[in-house]
Design a protein around this motif. Structure first.
Motif, short mmCIF file in Angstrom:
data_model
loop_
_atom_site.label_atom_id
_atom_site.label_comp_id
_atom_site.label_asym_id
_atom_site.label_seq_id
_atom_site.Cartn_x
_atom_site.Cartn_y
_atom_site.Cartn_z
N GLY A 130 -11.47 -2.88 -1.63
CA GLY A 130 -10.95 -2.16 -0.48
C GLY A 130 -9.76 -1.22 -1.04
O GLY A 130 -9.36 -0.81 0.19
N GLY A 131 -9.37 -1.30 -1.84
CA GLY A 131 -8.45 -0.17 -2.56
C GLY A 131 -6.97 -0.61 -2.33
O GLY A 131 -6.20 0.07 -2.42
N HIS A 132 -7.07 -1.94 -2.47
CA HIS A 132 -5.54 -2.44 -2.14
C HIS A 132 -5.19 -3.11 -3.32
O HIS A 132 -4.15 -3.65 -3.27
N ALA A 133 -5.95 -3.19 -4.44
CA ALA A 133 -5.37 -3.74 -5.80
C ALA A 133 -6.10 -3.10 -6.82
O ALA A 133 -7.02 -2.35 -6.72
N TYR A 134 -5.56 -3.31 -8.02
CA TYR A 134 -5.95 -2.40 -9.27
C TYR A 134 -5.89 -3.42 -10.60
O TYR A 134 -4.86 -4.11 -10.65
N ALA A 135 -6.93 -3.24 -11.54
CA ALA A 135 -6.76 -3.77 -12.62
C ALA A 135 -5.98 -2.61 -13.68
O ALA A 135 -6.13 -1.60 -13.72
N ALA A 136 -4.86 -3.17 -14.36
CA ALA A 136 -4.18 -2.51 -15.18
C ALA A 136 -4.58 -2.78 -16.64
O ALA A 136 -5.43 -3.57 -17.05
N ASP A 140 -3.70 -7.26 -16.47
CA ASP A 140 -3.18 -7.93 -15.41
C ASP A 140 -3.88 -7.08 -14.07
O ASP A 140 -4.63 -6.23 -14.33
N VAL A 141 -3.83 -7.70 -12.97
CA VAL A 141 -4.45 -7.03 -11.72
C VAL A 141 -3.01 -7.09 -10.69
O VAL A 141 -2.58 -8.14 -10.53
N TYR A 142 -3.01 -6.10 -10.17
CA TYR A 142 -1.74 -5.91 -9.24
C TYR A 142 -2.29 -5.47 -7.82
O TYR A 142 -2.95 -4.83 -7.63
N PHE A 143 -1.36 -5.88 -6.84
CA PHE A 143 -1.44 -5.47 -5.40
C PHE A 143 -0.64 -4.45 -5.29
O PHE A 143 0.38 -4.11 -5.41
N ALA A 144 -1.44 -3.22 -4.75
CA ALA A 144 -0.78 -2.02 -4.34
C ALA A 144 -0.11 -2.08 -3.06
O ALA A 144 -0.86 -1.93 -2.09
N VAL A 145 1.18 -2.29 -2.99
CA VAL A 145 1.85 -2.51 -1.78
C VAL A 145 1.84 -1.39 -0.95
O VAL A 145 1.96 -1.41 0.54
N ASP A 146 1.67 -0.12 -1.43
CA ASP A 146 1.86 1.02 -0.41
C ASP A 146 0.33 1.18 0.18
O ASP A 146 0.08 2.07 0.93
N SER A 147 -0.50 0.36 -0.07
CA SER A 147 -1.95 0.37 0.59
C SER A 147 -1.60 -0.47 1.88
O SER A 147 -2.71 -0.33 2.69
N PHE A 148 -0.60 -0.93 2.04
CA PHE A 148 -0.48 -1.98 3.37
C PHE A 148 0.70 -1.41 4.05
O PHE A 148 1.82 -1.50 3.67
N PRO A 149 0.37 -0.58 5.19
CA PRO A 149 1.42 0.14 5.93
C PRO A 149 2.61 -0.76 6.54
O PRO A 149 3.70 -0.37 6.67
N VAL A 170 10.80 -1.24 -15.41
CA VAL A 170 9.53 -1.68 -14.88
C VAL A 170 8.23 -1.57 -15.87
O VAL A 170 8.17 -0.63 -16.44
N GLN A 171 7.72 -2.64 -15.65
CA GLN A 171 6.40 -2.79 -16.71
C GLN A 171 5.66 -1.37 -16.31
O GLN A 171 5.08 -1.07 -15.29
N GLU A 172 5.26 -0.85 -17.38
CA GLU A 172 4.42 0.59 -17.49
C GLU A 172 2.99 0.10 -16.77
O GLU A 172 2.48 1.41 -16.25
N ALA A 173 2.30 -1.13 -16.66
CA ALA A 173 1.27 -1.33 -16.19
C ALA A 173 1.25 -0.97 -14.86
O ALA A 173 -0.02 -0.84 -14.22
N LYS A 174 2.24 -1.15 -13.82
CA LYS A 174 2.36 -0.79 -12.54
C LYS A 174 2.30 0.50 -12.14
O LYS A 174 2.97 1.23 -12.89
N ASP A 179 4.88 -3.16 -6.51
CA ASP A 179 3.25 -3.90 -6.92
C ASP A 179 3.77 -5.44 -7.41
O ASP A 179 4.74 -5.55 -8.22
N PHE A 180 2.93 -6.27 -7.10
CA PHE A 180 3.10 -7.57 -7.50
C PHE A 180 1.64 -8.07 -8.13
O PHE A 180 0.59 -7.51 -7.81
N ALA A 181 1.97 -8.97 -9.14
CA ALA A 181 0.75 -9.63 -9.82
C ALA A 181 -0.34 -10.45 -8.97
O ALA A 181 0.16 -11.40 -8.30
N LEU A 182 -1.39 -10.18 -9.09
CA LEU A 182 -2.64 -11.24 -8.38
C LEU A 182 -3.22 -11.89 -9.47
O LEU A 182 -3.57 -12.95 -9.16
N TRP A 183 -3.14 -11.28 -10.54
CA TRP A 183 -3.93 -12.13 -11.99
C TRP A 183 -3.13 -11.80 -13.05
O TRP A 183 -2.85 -10.82 -13.22
N LYS A 184 -2.76 -12.81 -13.79
CA LYS A 184 -1.94 -12.49 -15.20
C LYS A 184 -2.87 -12.78 -16.24
O LYS A 184 -3.46 -13.78 -16.43
#
Length: 461
Positions: A130-136, A140-149, A170-174, A179-184
């Protein structure tokens, strides 16, 4: 019934999604150490809430999770030189012991994060699609906070302020510091599970979203927890859950107040950190529960020796009213004005302080009936006191068991009874000096004697 909703910051009329049924989720323990008093506050607060909802006739489905995989768990297991599952099983058993001693009823379900890895991975896949998270690049996989108004609607924090205030480095991967981690991604030798993004383990926030929606559905009535969970944990739960399901996550958000010690926040760094089991070595469990219940669940509670002593004194007054009275069958005692007043205060955002005041009013009635020699009315009022006390998880012991509970005294019950018998013989022989000596010796050792026409009873001070 009106409940304070943290989301709207006001009391609202409670209307369950499904009439007559309540679905409630409360964030439970991360099991790397023994439960402390702050945990006890949350356990007891939501135990009372679930008890009262059932008392009001609701069919309550109460879910309280266990976080059994986490950085703290893995660090502690490594420090102890033990397998992490051995640590978590030991701490879960200890948690159950603590909550049982505090009179906390078991939830309907107690899901563990490690049993929901499949559901967690599935939710993360939905968020990515849905475009709300991305694999770095780092796995890791992060939630894209700016995708949720609506991010920040619970805590009232603004995303731009969070980004501007982010720490340097801040970690370069984000993509964004918020953004916060969904999978580590798993470190070498670390416990892990296979996933589409490589071996790893779930982030903390996604665990609760997966467990709560699996157990209670995409939308449920009440979500609760401690005051420290409002941000970021609960804020992140809302974001990822509503993005994954497309539905409102929770109708009513509830948060218990913090525990302070001598006016300071309880913390390990200040050296004022107490586990439940440490406290129960000194104070009876029901006294500790009474202390926690006697304040409104949203208020801050100041833990001190004085506050526990006051709780002991006031709980003792209630048990004194029940002592020597056999309560009538609750089924034979219709609803009273005290029942109606109890419901009125508890319907106002679970006002347990007001409910405690009702208990003391009932106790006063019992004492008045006994002074008047009306044992039948005393028995009826005693039934009301026990009935209402049960909603708060109080006054379910035999009064003698409460008064004579051993909290580490050098005298056991047999020793005390022997000294009481010796005192009775001294009094019979008119040796009042010896009688007084025995009474004073018992008092010095924390044993109070109560003489009446029926004989002598005793209680621990």
């Amino acid at each position: 019934m009106r409940i304070y909703n943290t989301l709207t910051q006001k009391k609202e009329e409670f209307k369950p999604i499904e009439p007559g049924k309540v679905r409630m989720y409360v964030c439970g323990m991360t099991v790397y150490d023994y439960c402390h008093l702050g945990h006890g506050r949350v356990l007891v607060a939501f135990d009372v809430i679930s008890r009262y909802l059932r008392h009001r006739g609701y069919d309550v489905h109460y879910v309280r999770n266990v976080t059994d995989i986490d950085d703290k768990i893995l660090r502690r297991a490594e420090e102890n030189g033990e397998v992490y599952t051995d640590l978590t099983e030991r701490m879960i058993d200890a948690m159950h012991e603590d909550e049982a001693r505090l009179g906390v009823q078991s939830p309907n379900e107690e899901p563990r994060a490690t049993a929901f890895i499949g559901e967690i991975i599935s939710m993360i896949e939905t968020l990515i699609a849905g475009g709300h998270a991305y694999a770095a690049d780092n796995g890791d996989v992060y939630f894209a906070v700016d995708s949720f108004p609506d991010y920040g609607k619970l805590s009232k924090k603004k995303l731009e302020d969070l980004v501007a205030g982010a720490r340097v480095g801040v970690q370069e991967a984000k993509r964004s510091p918020a953004d916060f981690a969904l999978w580590k991604a798993a470190k070498s030798g670390e416990v892990s599970w296979p996933s589409p993004w490589g071996d790893g383990r779930p982030g903390w926030h996604i665990e609760c979203s997966a467990m709560s929606t699996k157990c209670l559905g995409d939308t449920f009535d009440i979500h609760g927890g401690g005051p420290d969970l409002l941000f970021p944990h609960h804020e992140n739960e809302i974001a990822q859950s509503e993005c994954a399901t497309g539905h409102k996550f929770v109708h009513t958000w509830m948060h218990a107040g913090a525990i302070r010690v001598n006016k300071e926040k309880m913390s390990k760094s200040l050296g004022n950190f107490f586990t439940i089991r440490e406290i129960l070595e000194t104070y009876p469990a029901e006294v500790v529960r009474y202390f926690l219940v006697s304040s409104h669940y949203r208020s801050q509670v100041d833990y001190s020796a004085d506050s526990l002593a006051e709780a002991s004194r006031t709980l003792t007054k209630l048990y004194h009213a029940l002592r020597g009275v056999t309560p009538a069958s609750s089924d034979d005692v219709p609803e009273t004005e005290h029942d109606r007043r109890f419901a009125e205060v508890m319907d106002d955002d679970f006002n347990t302080a007001g409910a405690i005041a009702v208990l003391h009013a009932v106790a006063n009635d019992i004492n008045q009936h006994r002074r008047e020699g009306d044992e039948e009315k005393a028995a009826y009022s005693a039934a009301v006191l026990v009935r209402l006390g049960s909603v708060l998880g109080l006054l379910q012991q035999d009064p003698e068991a409460f008064f004579q509970a051993d909290t580490g005294s050098e005298l056991n019950a047999d020793d005390i009874e022997a000294m009481i018998q010796a005192r009775a013989e001294a009094r019979k022989a008119k040796d009042f000096a010896e009688s007084d000596r025995i009474r004073d010796e018992l008092l010095e050792k924390g044993i109070v004697l109560d003489d009446s026409r029926e004989g002598t009873t005793w209680r621990r001070a």
